[in-house]
Motif scaffolding. Sequence first.
Motif, PDB file in Angstrom:
ATOM      1  N   GLY A 101      53.857  59.664  78.278  1.00 43.96           N
ATOM      2  CA  GLY A 101      55.090  59.128  77.724  1.00 43.96           C
ATOM      3  C   GLY A 101      54.812  58.423  76.414  1.00 43.96           C
ATOM      4  O   GLY A 101      53.648  58.250  76.044  1.00 43.96           O
ATOM      5  N   HIS A 102      55.871  58.019  75.710  1.00 46.65           N
ATOM      6  CA  HIS A 102      55.640  57.284  74.463  1.00 46.65           C
ATOM      7  C   HIS A 102      55.714  55.784  74.723  1.00 46.65           C
ATOM      8  O   HIS A 102      55.291  54.980  73.917  1.00 46.65           O
ATOM      9  N   ASP A 103      56.234  55.425  75.908  1.00 44.55           N
ATOM     10  CA  ASP A 103      56.284  54.024  76.312  1.00 44.55           C
ATOM     11  C   ASP A 103      56.377  53.974  77.836  1.00 44.55           C
ATOM     12  O   ASP A 103      56.335  55.022  78.495  1.00 44.55           O
ATOM     13  N   ILE A 104      56.477  52.760  78.403  1.00 42.65           N
ATOM     14  CA  ILE A 104      56.706  52.625  79.844  1.00 42.65           C
ATOM     15  C   ILE A 104      57.956  51.768  80.017  1.00 42.65           C
ATOM     16  O   ILE A 104      58.063  50.698  79.409  1.00 42.65           O
ATOM     17  N   ASP A 105      58.895  52.242  80.808  1.00 43.26           N
ATOM     18  CA  ASP A 105      60.168  51.549  81.005  1.00 43.26           C
ATOM     19  C   ASP A 105      60.232  50.933  82.391  1.00 43.26           C
ATOM     20  O   ASP A 105      59.923  51.600  83.381  1.00 43.26           O
ATOM     21  N   PHE A 106      60.655  49.660  82.453  1.00 42.01           N
ATOM     22  CA  PHE A 106      60.772  48.972  83.744  1.00 42.01           C
ATOM     23  C   PHE A 106      62.162  48.369  83.897  1.00 42.01           C
ATOM     24  O   PHE A 106      62.731  47.833  82.953  1.00 42.01           O
ATOM     25  N   VAL A 132      56.132  48.780  75.892  1.00 39.36           N
ATOM     26  CA  VAL A 132      56.751  48.544  77.193  1.00 39.36           C
ATOM     27  C   VAL A 132      58.195  48.067  77.005  1.00 39.36           C
ATOM     28  O   VAL A 132      58.458  47.199  76.175  1.00 39.36           O
ATOM     29  N   ASP A 133      59.125  48.657  77.732  1.00 38.81           N
ATOM     30  CA  ASP A 133      60.516  48.193  77.741  1.00 38.81           C
ATOM     31  C   ASP A 133      60.789  47.524  79.087  1.00 38.81           C
ATOM     32  O   ASP A 133      60.535  48.120  80.133  1.00 38.81           O
ATOM     33  N   LEU A 134      61.283  46.281  79.061  1.00 39.92           N
ATOM     34  CA  LEU A 134      61.650  45.580  80.290  1.00 39.92           C
ATOM     35  C   LEU A 134      63.150  45.320  80.255  1.00 39.92           C
ATOM     36  O   LEU A 134      63.663  44.800  79.267  1.00 39.92           O
ATOM     37  N   GLY A 182      70.897  55.350  84.433  1.00 36.59           N
ATOM     38  CA  GLY A 182      70.896  55.416  82.965  1.00 36.59           C
ATOM     39  C   GLY A 182      69.499  55.409  82.379  1.00 36.59           C
ATOM     40  O   GLY A 182      69.187  56.190  81.480  1.00 36.59           O
ATOM     41  N   TRP A 183      68.648  54.522  82.897  1.00 34.90           N
ATOM     42  CA  TRP A 183      67.309  54.363  82.312  1.00 34.90           C
ATOM     43  C   TRP A 183      66.321  55.414  82.780  1.00 34.90           C
ATOM     44  O   TRP A 183      65.244  55.561  82.230  1.00 34.90           O
ATOM     45  N   THR A 184      66.655  56.170  83.831  1.00 33.79           N
ATOM     46  CA  THR A 184      65.759  57.242  84.268  1.00 33.79           C
ATOM     47  C   THR A 184      65.870  58.433  83.317  1.00 33.79           C
ATOM     48  O   THR A 184      64.916  59.168  83.105  1.00 33.79           O
TER      49      THR A 184
HETATM   50 MN    MN Z   1      61.860  53.231  76.422  1.00 30.04          MN
END
Ligand code: MN
Length: 376
Positions: free
Chosen positions: A203-208, A299-301, A315-317
């Motif tokens: 991935g280009h980032d990790i979303d939580f 990282v996106d929190l 939405g975030w998936t």
């Molecule tokens: Mn993201």
Amino acid sequence: GIQNESFIATKVSQYSCQRKTTLNNYNKKFTDAFEVMAENYEFKENEIFCLEFLRASSLLKSLPFSVTRMKDIQGLPCVGDQVRDLIEEIIEEGESSKVKEVLNDERYKAFKQFTSVFGVGVKTSEKWYRMGLRTVEEVKADKTLKLSKMQKAGFLYYEDLVSCVSKAEADAVSLIVKNTVCSFLPDALVTITGGFRRGKNIGHDIDFLITNPGPREDDELLHKVTDLWKKQGLLLYCDIIESTFVKEQLPSRQVDAMDHFQKCFAILKLYQPRVDNSTCTMSKKLGMAEVKDWKAIRVDLVITPFEQYPYALLGWTGSRQFGRDLRRYAAHERKMILDNHGLYDRRKRIFLKAGSEEEIFAHLGLDYVEPWERNA
Ligand code: MN
Ligand code: TTP
Ligand code: MN
Ligand code: MN
């Protein structure tokens, strides 16, 4: 062959939320080409043509066979003239001259480089291009440019951030996020979303997504978490956006609108145990430059109220295209408005509550689509 014909006979939906799109793409040759075209139109801010190619790409990703003849795409939705011509060219020539032209285009190449920097979008790229800049190195060297705090971090950690995040790195960061959040809120639910939840291994980032099943939310949580990381020397960059959610406000009808959750776009320092320990010790003994034993990771929190959690998770998936089609389907087929906070039924004039993603699909009258089938 027979398999293709029987597939075409069953009607394919124009909405990716009525299709199953796994990571098993039989038409990469075509979808890669479409994505280059879409990106070029995005750089030109031609949203209509951009979406046309993104929809076509997403449709071909869902086909259970490779397209080899024009007959294979007969009767399929999302195939306009531009798309059809491109498919024909690739079938006949094995590649597309139009795509080659874009890949060699000076403007496309410059925009591709600029937008690969964290914090740089199409608007900034346009400005730099007009100033005669063409490469990331040229932008870096230009000391007269006024960069945002985000862009400065983007250039500082450029090499790490352009190299993709692996599943192993996502798991390591996941442990850190869970441990830190739970040290403040033991019952908090921390879920990895974005591409990793769809089963991607890079991935280009990790979303939580973070939520607290208790009665009250803690709007200080994100500040506590990032302050601790700052103290531990793990936080390389952080931009906290406060919540702008207003209760009873109708969901946004804009298909690509940002949501109103409190969130944080961060860059974390992930220590990576060196495979060969001796190199490190040796270089220290010899007084050589220290070996870099960490990697910068985006990282996106996102913090969500518990009752909005299923909508936020959906939405975030993603994928982005899957989300667009869900909202378009809700609006055009159900007279409902969907966003990351909820679902509004315009006929009944009520918000529909949901305790799970399954319930949201049911409200929309859609068959459930698993996260790994949402790679549209
Ligand atoms: Mn993201
Ligand atoms: P991304 O992290 O941009 O995309 P991704 O995880 O699918 O792929 P990548 O490997 O490149 O990171 O966004 C994840 C999903 O979150 C995406 O479907 C769009 C959605 N999203 C929102 O709903 N609101 C937002 O403000 C943002 C930034 C993303
Ligand atoms: Mn992501
Ligand atoms: Mn992305």
